[in-house]
Design a protein around this motif. Structure first.
Motif, mmCIF file in Angstrom:
data_model
loop_
_atom_site.group_PDB
_atom_site.id
_atom_site.type_symbol
_atom_site.label_atom_id
_atom_site.label_comp_id
_atom_site.label_asym_id
_atom_site.label_seq_id
_atom_site.Cartn_x
_atom_site.Cartn_y
_atom_site.Cartn_z
ATOM 1 N N LYS A 8 12.742 -27.921 -12.715
ATOM 2 C CA LYS A 8 13.294 -28.062 -11.378
ATOM 3 C C LYS A 8 12.198 -28.501 -10.410
ATOM 4 O O LYS A 8 11.176 -27.828 -10.258
ATOM 5 C CB LYS A 8 13.889 -26.732 -10.920
ATOM 6 N N GLY A 9 12.387 -29.631 -9.776
ATOM 7 C CA GLY A 9 11.417 -30.160 -8.834
ATOM 8 C C GLY A 9 10.258 -30.899 -9.473
ATOM 9 O O GLY A 9 9.367 -31.394 -8.772
ATOM 10 N N TYR A 10 10.246 -31.004 -10.809
ATOM 11 C CA TYR A 10 9.103 -31.612 -11.496
ATOM 12 C C TYR A 10 9.099 -33.140 -11.350
ATOM 13 O O TYR A 10 8.061 -33.745 -11.111
ATOM 14 C CB TYR A 10 9.108 -31.234 -12.978
ATOM 15 N N GLU A 11 10.256 -33.750 -11.522
ATOM 16 C CA GLU A 11 10.330 -35.214 -11.407
ATOM 17 C C GLU A 11 9.979 -35.652 -9.980
ATOM 18 O O GLU A 11 9.296 -36.672 -9.785
ATOM 19 C CB GLU A 11 11.724 -35.704 -11.794
ATOM 20 N N GLU A 12 10.416 -34.863 -9.019
ATOM 21 C CA GLU A 12 10.101 -35.179 -7.628
ATOM 22 C C GLU A 12 8.591 -35.087 -7.380
ATOM 23 O O GLU A 12 8.016 -35.894 -6.637
ATOM 24 C CB GLU A 12 10.852 -34.225 -6.691
ATOM 25 N N PHE A 13 7.955 -34.108 -8.012
ATOM 26 C CA PHE A 13 6.502 -33.973 -7.876
ATOM 27 C C PHE A 13 5.792 -35.167 -8.512
ATOM 28 O O PHE A 13 4.786 -35.668 -7.978
ATOM 29 C CB PHE A 13 6.050 -32.666 -8.532
ATOM 30 N N TYR A 14 6.310 -35.633 -9.637
ATOM 31 C CA TYR A 14 5.768 -36.822 -10.310
ATOM 32 C C TYR A 14 5.825 -38.030 -9.375
ATOM 33 O O TYR A 14 4.847 -38.780 -9.220
ATOM 34 C CB TYR A 14 6.562 -37.055 -11.594
ATOM 35 N N GLU A 15 6.961 -38.207 -8.721
ATOM 36 C CA GLU A 15 7.109 -39.328 -7.797
ATOM 37 C C GLU A 15 6.150 -39.193 -6.610
ATOM 38 O O GLU A 15 5.578 -40.181 -6.135
ATOM 39 C CB GLU A 15 8.557 -39.400 -7.307
ATOM 40 N N ARG A 16 5.958 -37.976 -6.158
ATOM 41 C CA ARG A 16 5.040 -37.736 -5.039
ATOM 42 C C ARG A 16 3.614 -38.149 -5.410
ATOM 43 O O ARG A 16 2.922 -38.806 -4.627
ATOM 44 C CB ARG A 16 5.091 -36.255 -4.651
ATOM 45 N N VAL A 17 3.192 -37.776 -6.612
ATOM 46 C CA VAL A 17 1.834 -38.104 -7.048
ATOM 47 C C VAL A 17 1.681 -39.611 -7.229
ATOM 48 O O VAL A 17 0.627 -40.185 -6.903
ATOM 49 C CB VAL A 17 1.498 -37.345 -8.347
ATOM 50 N N GLN A 18 2.715 -40.274 -7.724
ATOM 51 C CA GLN A 18 2.656 -41.734 -7.857
ATOM 52 C C GLN A 18 2.407 -42.397 -6.500
ATOM 53 O O GLN A 18 1.619 -43.346 -6.388
ATOM 54 C CB GLN A 18 3.962 -42.256 -8.460
ATOM 55 N N LYS A 19 3.052 -41.871 -5.477
ATOM 56 C CA LYS A 19 2.908 -42.442 -4.140
ATOM 57 C C LYS A 19 1.519 -42.170 -3.558
ATOM 58 O O LYS A 19 1.116 -42.850 -2.604
ATOM 59 C CB LYS A 19 3.977 -41.876 -3.215
ATOM 60 N N GLU A 20 0.820 -41.180 -4.113
ATOM 61 C CA GLU A 20 -0.519 -40.861 -3.614
ATOM 62 C C GLU A 20 -1.583 -41.794 -4.190
ATOM 63 O O GLU A 20 -2.762 -41.656 -3.864
ATOM 64 C CB GLU A 20 -0.857 -39.405 -3.940
ATOM 65 N N GLY A 21 -1.181 -42.713 -5.057
ATOM 66 C CA GLY A 21 -2.113 -43.735 -5.527
ATOM 67 C C GLY A 21 -2.774 -43.451 -6.853
ATOM 68 O O GLY A 21 -3.786 -44.076 -7.194
ATOM 69 N N VAL A 22 -2.218 -42.543 -7.640
ATOM 70 C CA VAL A 22 -2.761 -42.256 -8.975
ATOM 71 C C VAL A 22 -2.363 -43.381 -9.921
ATOM 72 O O VAL A 22 -1.231 -43.890 -9.878
ATOM 73 C CB VAL A 22 -2.247 -40.898 -9.488
ATOM 74 N N THR A 23 -3.294 -43.785 -10.789
ATOM 75 C CA THR A 23 -3.026 -44.847 -11.767
ATOM 76 C C THR A 23 -2.612 -44.215 -13.094
ATOM 77 O O THR A 23 -3.351 -43.398 -13.656
ATOM 78 C CB THR A 23 -4.276 -45.715 -11.978
ATOM 79 N N PHE A 24 -1.435 -44.595 -13.604
ATOM 80 C CA PHE A 24 -0.927 -44.060 -14.865
ATOM 81 C C PHE A 24 -1.062 -45.127 -15.947
ATOM 82 O O PHE A 24 -0.602 -46.254 -15.770
ATOM 83 C CB PHE A 24 0.532 -43.617 -14.719
ATOM 84 N N ILE A 25 -1.687 -44.748 -17.046
ATOM 85 C CA ILE A 25 -1.935 -45.673 -18.154
ATOM 86 C C ILE A 25 -1.286 -45.091 -19.402
ATOM 87 O O ILE A 25 -1.667 -44.007 -19.860
ATOM 88 C CB ILE A 25 -3.446 -45.872 -18.381
ATOM 89 N N ARG A 26 -0.313 -45.801 -19.937
ATOM 90 C CA ARG A 26 0.398 -45.286 -21.113
ATOM 91 C C ARG A 26 -0.404 -45.614 -22.369
ATOM 92 O O ARG A 26 -0.530 -46.772 -22.758
ATOM 93 C CB ARG A 26 1.795 -45.884 -21.218
ATOM 94 N N GLY A 27 -0.930 -44.582 -22.998
ATOM 95 C CA GLY A 27 -1.708 -44.762 -24.215
ATOM 96 C C GLY A 27 -2.734 -43.650 -24.363
ATOM 97 O O GLY A 27 -3.331 -43.210 -23.377
ATOM 98 N N ARG A 28 -2.916 -43.186 -25.579
ATOM 99 C CA ARG A 28 -3.907 -42.136 -25.838
ATOM 100 C C ARG A 28 -5.268 -42.790 -26.071
ATOM 101 O O ARG A 28 -5.399 -43.640 -26.958
ATOM 102 C CB ARG A 28 -3.501 -41.312 -27.059
ATOM 103 N N PRO A 29 -6.302 -42.408 -25.306
ATOM 104 C CA PRO A 29 -7.626 -43.012 -25.486
ATOM 105 C C PRO A 29 -8.184 -42.758 -26.881
ATOM 106 O O PRO A 29 -7.923 -41.711 -27.503
ATOM 107 C CB PRO A 29 -8.485 -42.336 -24.421
#
Length: 674
Positions: A437-458
């Motif tokens: 509950k509220g997790y997806e909304e938090f994800y969207e909030r962090v995206q708007k804060e300028g975090v770069t998401f890279i799909r892939g395990r280093p």
């Protein structure tokens, strides 16, 4: 009186009837020996289905019932209760599974129908040899034992104490609070973890119905549901808790400093210490491994500086015996040690941190006062966060740890909040699992804060620079699977989102309490849906992350569920003991003792006077280990006698007339051409 059997075949909607011709199976059952009535119905577990069984028991004078439907784990008790309501002993009932074992796994309808007939024939042959068994009741001691003082144990203890029942809360560490006491903030609301947990910790220490025992471990558990005898080993603190005021002078004067486990090695503590100023109880403990007095026989500075005279070097280990009716297991989890994953450089590069280390770095009472800084004291300009370290990994833990994505998002926000929006944050993820509950909304909030998401395990974290931009940096080498290209990303700091795993002593604890572990080595619940807090040992319940990875809301909910189950027994005051347990025929037993060593529940003793083994039926779980290995055949499990089991096997393997005709038709040679 001859047996009169009723057979009932369930459609289970289309779960069974989609593959099995239930009407044909019921017609076949009607012709079996001693069957007085056979019916098929869409949902046998429904009220009309159960009422059909009850009416037939009375109208046809049935003294045996067979239901062919889903798994007995799901509805065996449902149908046993229906038989009991009609006045029939519930153990004169047999259930056979034609859903999971037949319709769901057999592709061909004709073959599925034939297999269902075999299963029904086996059940009918078996139920002919059932005997009436009778449950018995035992009193339940009203006290409850809670093992583990993390947020799950705290919640369970407080819930139980509210009812007026006495709770014994045993915690192996010097303070309660568990891992949550190490956290800074909690997702997704960013509440202060201490603001949530500390009032609960204080409430535990002040509740008159809670007997709090820290720095203690459960050494032995005997007895059975409702009547457990628990031996608790209390380690010496070398502090008289009745005299100690928690002033902290002894901590200040101690000359010895060692790495702090609570600070995850990021800070130091003294040889006499407490985890934090918020510790409950707020009393220190002396670490004998590092204390100069215990090592060399000198120092005693703490004793000289204690104004209340609370230091007591003469304390010894003590044992306490408790009588309880139920037990709640809340032993928590351990964080995965990423050292074996050498490609990430943990322990080799000073700026590679685990999640718990980063929690302490953020915490206001942590080693840096809540400042996110590197070992050189400077704040990082860029941070890489690597998900699923040890999770979703066939070489370590194949399961998802559930919380890693969300606490990684929490770190994203905290870094941006504390270091400013110019700080670069990179999230290397496999999949984002923001389920609560509220997790997806938090994800969207962090995206708007300028975090770069890279799909892939280093694949690698290295300090080997291939360009001027990489000099003096950690380089994360990996692949962006969305862009389809490899990356070399220079950063100042790397945070590893490590897996939640069972505690190292989980197997030993499971043996002590007579509970099981799953393939993931977490404690195993009775049923993932119908009994998520119960265990195979009656009266022992699971709370929180000892059962599997959970976030704080789920842990608290699970703990309250365990408290409810424990209270259900304690409030009722008595428990029903199933009669489907082992028994040993004293006329046949040769006294070899093999069964005693095999019993995982300690339910078998040796009667020296008679020279035979004897089963404590209240402790026995009817697992059948003794019956399977008894060389004389003296050990048997009630309701699973050799005669009944062999009759069921005969019914399963006997050829069916219809099936034989089908096989004969298929094997006939083709007619010669005219």
């Amino acid at each position: 009186m001859a047996n009169r059997i009723g057979v009932y075949v369930c459609h289970c909607g289309t779960n069974i009837a989609g593959k099995v011709d239930t009407a044909v199976v019921a017609g076949f059952a009607a012709g079996l020996k001693n069957v007085a009535v056979a019916r098929d119905y869409k949902f046998m577990c429904s009220d009309p289905g159960q009422e059909t069984i009850i009416r037939d028991i009375r109208a046809y004078r049935l003294n045996r019932v067979v239901v062919a439907s889903c798994s007995p784990r799901l509805h065996e008790k449902t149908f046993q209760n229906a038989c009991a309501r009609a006045g029939l002993n519930p153990f004169l009932f047999q259930m056979t599974c034609i859903r999971e074992h037949c319709s769901w796994v057999v592709a061909d309808p004709a073959e599925a129908t034939a297999k269902a007939k075999h299963l029904v024939a086996g059940a009918v042959d078996r139920v002919n040899h059932h005997e009436a068994l009778y449950s018995r009741t035992e009193p339940v001691h009203p006290d409850v034992l809670v093992v583990g003082g993390g947020i799950a144990g705290i919640q369970a203890a407080l819930d139980i104490a509210k009812s007026g029942h006495r709770v014994h809360l045993v915690e192996r560490g010097p303070s309660i609070g568990g891992h949550m006491a190490q956290f800074d903030k909690t997702f997704p609301t960013l509440d202060c973890a201490a603001c949530i947990s500390t009032p609960k910790m204080v409430a535990v220490s002040q509740d008159p119905n809670i007997n709090l025992m820290t720095y203690a471990e459960v050494a032995e558990v005997t007895g059975f549901v409702g009547n457990f005898t628990v031996t608790v080993r209390r380690k010496p603190r070398y502090i008289d808790e009745t005299k100690c005021t928690g002033c902290g002078l002894c901590l200040e004067k101690c000359p010895t400093k060692v790495p702090s486990e609570f600070e995850e090695g990021m800070g130091t503590r003294r040889a006499i210490y407490r985890n934090s100023p918020q510790s409950v109880p707020n009393k220190p403990v002396i670490d004998t491994e590092h204390c100069l007095y215990f090592r060399k026989g000198k120092c005693r500075v703490c004793e000289k500086n204690c104004p209340s005279g609370a230091i007591d070097f003469a304390q010894t280990e003590s044992r306490l015996t408790l009588e309880v009716g139920t037990i709640v297991m809340a032993t928590g989890f351990a964080a995965f040690d990423p050292t074996p994953l050498g490609q990430y450089g943990f322990g080799r590069y000073p700026e590679v941190y685990t999640a718990l280390q980063f929690e302490r770095l953020n915490n206001a009472v942590g080693p840096t006062g809540g400042k996110i800084v590197m070992k050189n004291g400077r704040p990082p300009a860029s941070v890489a966060i690597i998900h699923c370290v040890g999770s979703r990994d066939a070489a370590h833990h194949p399961y998802c740890s559930r919380v890693c994505c969300m606490y990684a998002l929490k770190y994203d926000h905290l870094i941006k909040d504390k270091l400013g929006h110019d700080a670069q944050v990179y999230n290397f993820y496999i999949d984002m699992r923001c389920f609560g509950k509220g997790y997806e909304e938090f994800y969207e909030r962090v995206q708007k804060e300028g975090v770069t998401f890279i799909r892939g395990r280093p694949a690698l974290v290295t300090d080997e620079a291939l360009s001027p931009q990489e000099e003096g940096k950690l380089v994360v080498v990996g692949e962006d699977t969305l862009l389809g290209r490899t990356l070399r990303l220079p950063v100042d700091m790397v945070v590893l989102c490590t897996a939640m795993e069972p505690r190292p002593d989980a197997a030993e604890v499971a043996r002590t309490f007579g509970i099981s572990q799953g393939l993931d080595k977490f404690f195993l619940e009775e049923h993932p849906k119908l009994g998520p807090v119960s265990t195979a040992t009656d009266g022992v319940f699971l709370a929180g992350s000892c059962q599997g990875p959970k976030d704080i809301p789920d842990t608290v909910s699970h703990a309250s569920g365990a408290a409810c189950q424990a209270l259900a027994l304690a409030s009722r005051g008595e428990v029903t003991i199933s009669p489907t347990v082992s028994h040993i025929n004293p006329d046949v037993c040769i006294g070899c003792g093999i069964c005693i060593g095999l019993c995982a529940y300690g339910a078998i003793d040796f009667d020296a006077r008679l020279g035979v083994a004897v089963v404590n039926e209240a402790m026995c779980k009817g697992c059948g280990a003794c019956a399977g290995h008894c060389p004389s055949g003296a050990a048997q499990v009630r309701h699973f006698s050799q005669r009944a089991l062999f009759a069921e096997i005969d019914g399963l393997i006997d050829p069916l007339p219809v099936l034989s005709a089908i096989l004969d038709e298929e094997t006939k040679a083709p007619a010669a051409p005219s």
